[in-house]
Design a protein around this motif. Structure first.
Motif, PDB file in Angstrom:
ATOM      1  N   ALA A  93      42.277  60.306  -3.783  1.00  0.00           N
ATOM      2  CA  ALA A  93      41.442  59.773  -4.873  1.00  0.00           C
ATOM      3  C   ALA A  93      41.407  58.247  -4.833  1.00  0.00           C
ATOM      4  CB  ALA A  93      42.001  60.222  -6.216  1.00  0.00           C
ATOM      5  N   ILE A  94      40.342  57.706  -5.424  1.00  0.00           N
ATOM      6  CA  ILE A  94      40.287  56.278  -5.720  1.00  0.00           C
ATOM      7  C   ILE A  94      40.414  56.189  -7.237  1.00  0.00           C
ATOM      8  CG2 ILE A  94      38.857  54.196  -5.671  1.00  0.00           C
ATOM      9  CD1 ILE A  94      37.425  55.382  -3.205  1.00  0.00           C
ATOM     10  N   VAL A  95      41.454  55.503  -7.709  1.00  0.00           N
ATOM     11  CA  VAL A  95      41.718  55.453  -9.148  1.00  0.00           C
ATOM     12  C   VAL A  95      41.585  54.001  -9.602  1.00  0.00           C
ATOM     13  CG1 VAL A  95      43.386  56.015 -10.957  1.00  0.00           C
ATOM     14  CG2 VAL A  95      43.374  57.344  -8.812  1.00  0.00           C
ATOM     15  N   LEU A  96      40.511  53.715 -10.338  1.00  0.00           N
ATOM     16  CA  LEU A  96      40.235  52.323 -10.723  1.00  0.00           C
ATOM     17  C   LEU A  96      39.528  52.273 -12.087  1.00  0.00           C
ATOM     18  CD1 LEU A  96      38.856  50.818  -7.367  1.00  0.00           C
ATOM     19  CD2 LEU A  96      41.007  50.208  -8.492  1.00  0.00           C
ATOM     20  N   PRO A  97      39.625  51.121 -12.784  1.00  0.00           N
ATOM     21  CA  PRO A  97      38.920  50.990 -14.067  1.00  0.00           C
ATOM     22  C   PRO A  97      37.508  50.432 -13.868  1.00  0.00           C
ATOM     23  CG  PRO A  97      40.372  49.113 -13.753  1.00  0.00           C
ATOM     24  CD  PRO A  97      40.481  49.949 -12.498  1.00  0.00           C
ATOM     25  N   ALA A  98      36.831  50.882 -12.832  1.00  0.00           N
ATOM     26  CA  ALA A  98      35.557  50.246 -12.432  1.00  0.00           C
ATOM     27  C   ALA A  98      34.327  50.951 -12.984  1.00  0.00           C
ATOM     28  CB  ALA A  98      35.479  50.180 -10.894  1.00  0.00           C
ATOM     29  N   GLY A  99      34.503  52.093 -13.677  1.00  0.00           N
ATOM     30  CA  GLY A  99      33.340  52.810 -14.212  1.00  0.00           C
ATOM     31  C   GLY A  99      32.306  53.038 -13.129  1.00  0.00           C
ATOM     32  N   ASN A 100      31.068  52.722 -13.508  1.00  0.00           N
ATOM     33  CA  ASN A 100      29.946  52.971 -12.601  1.00  0.00           C
ATOM     34  C   ASN A 100      29.508  51.686 -11.886  1.00  0.00           C
ATOM     35  OD1 ASN A 100      28.181  54.814 -11.573  1.00  0.00           O
ATOM     36  ND2 ASN A 100      26.553  54.291 -13.047  1.00  0.00           N
ATOM     37  N   ALA A 101      30.344  50.644 -11.993  1.00  0.00           N
ATOM     38  CA  ALA A 101      29.941  49.319 -11.468  1.00  0.00           C
ATOM     39  C   ALA A 101      29.680  49.390  -9.964  1.00  0.00           C
ATOM     40  CB  ALA A 101      31.042  48.298 -11.736  1.00  0.00           C
ATOM     41  N   LYS A 102      28.640  48.660  -9.561  1.00  0.00           N
ATOM     42  CA  LYS A 102      28.342  48.584  -8.126  1.00  0.00           C
ATOM     43  C   LYS A 102      28.947  47.311  -7.547  1.00  0.00           C
ATOM     44  CE  LYS A 102      24.208  51.368  -7.770  1.00  0.00           C
ATOM     45  NZ  LYS A 102      22.770  51.382  -7.558  1.00  0.00           N
ATOM     46  N   PHE A 103      29.536  47.453  -6.356  1.00  0.00           N
ATOM     47  CA  PHE A 103      30.114  46.316  -5.644  1.00  0.00           C
ATOM     48  C   PHE A 103      29.324  46.114  -4.365  1.00  0.00           C
ATOM     49  CE2 PHE A 103      33.279  47.801  -8.476  1.00  0.00           C
ATOM     50  CZ  PHE A 103      34.096  46.723  -8.778  1.00  0.00           C
ATOM     51  N   LEU A 124      47.265  42.969 -12.735  1.00  0.00           N
ATOM     52  CA  LEU A 124      46.268  42.145 -13.430  1.00  0.00           C
ATOM     53  C   LEU A 124      45.137  41.729 -12.483  1.00  0.00           C
ATOM     54  CD1 LEU A 124      45.963  41.061 -16.308  1.00  0.00           C
ATOM     55  CD2 LEU A 124      47.010  38.921 -15.530  1.00  0.00           C
ATOM     56  N   VAL A 125      45.505  41.338 -11.248  1.00  0.00           N
ATOM     57  CA  VAL A 125      44.483  40.933 -10.266  1.00  0.00           C
ATOM     58  C   VAL A 125      43.554  42.125  -9.972  1.00  0.00           C
ATOM     59  CG1 VAL A 125      44.118  40.248  -7.847  1.00  0.00           C
ATOM     60  CG2 VAL A 125      45.898  39.112  -9.198  1.00  0.00           C
ATOM     61  N   LEU A 126      44.161  43.315  -9.754  1.00  0.00           N
ATOM     62  CA  LEU A 126      43.354  44.508  -9.450  1.00  0.00           C
ATOM     63  C   LEU A 126      42.449  44.870 -10.630  1.00  0.00           C
ATOM     64  CD1 LEU A 126      45.993  46.795  -7.673  1.00  0.00           C
ATOM     65  CD2 LEU A 126      43.893  45.862  -6.668  1.00  0.00           C
ATOM     66  N   PHE A 127      43.007  44.736 -11.837  1.00  0.00           N
ATOM     67  CA  PHE A 127      42.254  45.046 -13.049  1.00  0.00           C
ATOM     68  C   PHE A 127      41.042  44.118 -13.182  1.00  0.00           C
ATOM     69  CE2 PHE A 127      41.499  43.914 -17.501  1.00  0.00           C
ATOM     70  CZ  PHE A 127      41.018  45.132 -17.957  1.00  0.00           C
ATOM     71  N   MET A 128      41.313  42.814 -13.045  1.00  0.00           N
ATOM     72  CA  MET A 128      40.229  41.819 -13.205  1.00  0.00           C
ATOM     73  C   MET A 128      39.128  42.066 -12.179  1.00  0.00           C
ATOM     74  SD  MET A 128      41.201  39.494 -15.540  1.00  0.00           S
ATOM     75  CE  MET A 128      40.648  37.869 -15.158  1.00  0.00           C
ATOM     76  N   LEU A 129      39.545  42.308 -10.944  1.00  0.00           N
ATOM     77  CA  LEU A 129      38.590  42.483  -9.844  1.00  0.00           C
ATOM     78  C   LEU A 129      37.650  43.667 -10.109  1.00  0.00           C
ATOM     79  CD1 LEU A 129      37.789  41.567  -6.949  1.00  0.00           C
ATOM     80  CD2 LEU A 129      39.538  43.096  -6.056  1.00  0.00           C
ATOM     81  N   HIS A 130      38.209  44.751 -10.704  1.00  0.00           N
ATOM     82  CA  HIS A 130      37.421  45.977 -10.826  1.00  0.00           C
ATOM     83  C   HIS A 130      36.811  46.216 -12.203  1.00  0.00           C
ATOM     84  CE1 HIS A 130      39.999  46.683  -7.263  1.00  0.00           C
ATOM     85  NE2 HIS A 130      38.843  47.099  -6.784  1.00  0.00           N
ATOM     86  N   PHE A 131      37.460  45.727 -13.270  1.00  0.00           N
ATOM     87  CA  PHE A 131      36.981  46.030 -14.625  1.00  0.00           C
ATOM     88  C   PHE A 131      35.810  45.133 -15.014  1.00  0.00           C
ATOM     89  CE2 PHE A 131      37.364  45.717 -19.327  1.00  0.00           C
ATOM     90  CZ  PHE A 131      37.153  47.056 -19.618  1.00  0.00           C
ATOM     91  N   ILE A 132      35.936  43.850 -14.684  1.00  0.00           N
ATOM     92  CA  ILE A 132      34.915  42.877 -15.133  1.00  0.00           C
ATOM     93  C   ILE A 132      33.547  43.197 -14.526  1.00  0.00           C
ATOM     94  CG2 ILE A 132      34.280  40.409 -15.003  1.00  0.00           C
ATOM     95  CD1 ILE A 132      37.308  39.853 -15.447  1.00  0.00           C
ATOM     96  N   ALA A 133      33.558  43.776 -13.332  1.00  0.00           N
ATOM     97  CA  ALA A 133      32.290  44.115 -12.661  1.00  0.00           C
ATOM     98  C   ALA A 133      31.442  45.080 -13.496  1.00  0.00           C
ATOM     99  CB  ALA A 133      32.585  44.718 -11.291  1.00  0.00           C
ATOM    100  N   ARG A 134      32.093  45.825 -14.406  1.00  0.00           N
ATOM    101  CA  ARG A 134      31.338  46.771 -15.257  1.00  0.00           C
ATOM    102  C   ARG A 134      30.317  46.058 -16.135  1.00  0.00           C
ATOM    103  NH1 ARG A 134      35.933  51.176 -16.898  1.00  0.00           N
ATOM    104  NH2 ARG A 134      34.366  52.003 -18.258  1.00  0.00           N
ATOM    105  N   PHE A 135      30.608  44.779 -16.443  1.00  0.00           N
ATOM    106  CA  PHE A 135      29.773  44.054 -17.409  1.00  0.00           C
ATOM    107  C   PHE A 135      28.865  43.037 -16.725  1.00  0.00           C
ATOM    108  CE2 PHE A 135      33.891  45.208 -19.130  1.00  0.00           C
ATOM    109  CZ  PHE A 135      33.482  46.131 -20.084  1.00  0.00           C
TER     110      PHE A 135
END
Ligand SMILES: NC(=O)c1ccc[n+]([C@@H]2O[C@H](COP(=O)([O-])OP(=O)(O)OC[C@H]3O[C@@H](n4cnc5c(N)ncnc54)[C@H](OP(=O)(O)O)[C@@H]3O)[C@@H](O)[C@H]2O)c1
Length: 294
Positions: A160-170, A247-258
């Protein structure tokens, strides 16, 4: 002859830069000094090229370890190792570059840095600009190699890939392509001088479609699990990941949602004449990695 100090030579980008520079055997010669903290370990890990470069044992947090080397260096590749964020570390380094009359700095920044004044790369860019040093800022998008580093343990063990990234596109870029573009710029600095250059791949994809791609190519069912911030911190803390890294992983993946979808640039093709790696090509190239993790 150019004498180039590659800071972070043993990391993802540093290695890609050195690989690409060594592949340019027919171009103007560049003498490479590879900087890292543990030379013995580096020589073991980079057996194929360790004797083609000069090694420097250096610590960015202690400028005395590389000050003397700078007196004979005219070009520097600088990156910010993920755990170092304080300008108290980077300002003395930039001051040393000025003092030693370093002619060309290539700094690895990040795509979108201009919109986020709080991230450390922004402050480093500003300080380099204000110093009057000649620079190129490389602003890459999201590394494909995150799949084979930070995210690999979950892919292998949890499928699995487990991240707080929702549907954000990278935007997915191959570190090898970043290294190739940087090597070209080091060989031919003048046309890029004092510019900020985004290096991206051609594809914006969310993690759901990346998991589907991984499953298809590896023949293993790999799912994407989007978690909320609390779940993410709890899971990573339980895995023993240090808070700073979570924190670095969170910032990298969560903020992209917005944020809006990343911009796709053709700078890599303009600089190198080549097409960037597609994510499917990268996964196929690293297939054994995902299956066996070697
Ligand atoms: N991941 C992404 O998707 C992404 C996207 C855009 C930009 N970026 C940026 O890319 C950068 C990270 O690059 P990377 O992936 O190449 O990093 P990396 O693989 O973690 O490598 C870090 C390098 O820095 C060296 N290093 C660490 N601490 C040091 C110190 N105190 N003194 C001297 N050297 C030190 C390490 O060498 P030793 O440990 O051997 O000394 C290693 O060579 C970050 O600034 C990040 O924001 C990342």
């Amino acid at each position: 002859m150019k004498k180039l100090l590659v800071i972070g030579a043993t990391g993802n980008i540093g290695t890609a830069v050195i690989d690409a520079l060594l592949a340019h055997s027919n171009k103007e010669e560049v003498q490479i000094v590879a900087g890292c903290r543990n030379i013995a370990k580096a020589k073991k890990n980079f057996a194929t090229w360790h004797n083609q470069v000069q090694w420097l044992s250096m610590d960015l947090e202690n400028t005395a370890t590389f000050e003397e080397e700078l007196s004979t260096t005219n070009c520097v590749f600088l990156l910010r190792p993920p755990h170092l964020a304080d300008m108290k570390v980077f300002q003395p380094i930039i001051d040393l570059f000025v003092k030693n009359n370093i002619k060309e700095i290539v700094f690895l920044s990040v795509q979108g840095v201009e919109k986020s004044t709080i991230i450390p790369h922004y402050k480093i860019e500003q300080s380099i600009k204000q110093s009057d040093l000649k620079y190129v800022f490389i602003r890459p998008s999201y590394f494909m190699q995150n799949l084979t580093t930070e995210l690999l343990a979950d892919i292998k063990h949890k499928k699995a890939i487990v991240l707080p990234a929702g549907n954000a596109k990278f935007n997915w870029v191959d570190v090898q392509n970043i290294g190739e573009a940087i090597a070209e710029i080091i060989h031919n600095f003048a046309p890029y001088c004092n510019q900020a250059i985004e290096i991206t791949g051609k594809e914006n994809k969310n993690f759901e479609s990346v998991a589907t791609l991984l499953s298809g190519i590896t023949g293993t069912n790999i799912n994407y699990k989007s978690v909320n911030p609390f779940q993410f911190f709890f899971i990573k803390k339980k895995e023993g990941i240090p808070f700073g890294k979570i924190l670095v992983l969170f910032m990298l993946h969560f903020i992209a949602r917005f944020e809006p979808e990343p911009i796709i640039s053709d700078n890599y093709t303009k600089i190198t004449g080549n097409q960037p790696t597609l994510l499917a090509q990268f996964i196929a190239r690293k297939k054994q990695h995902f299956i066996k993790g070697d």
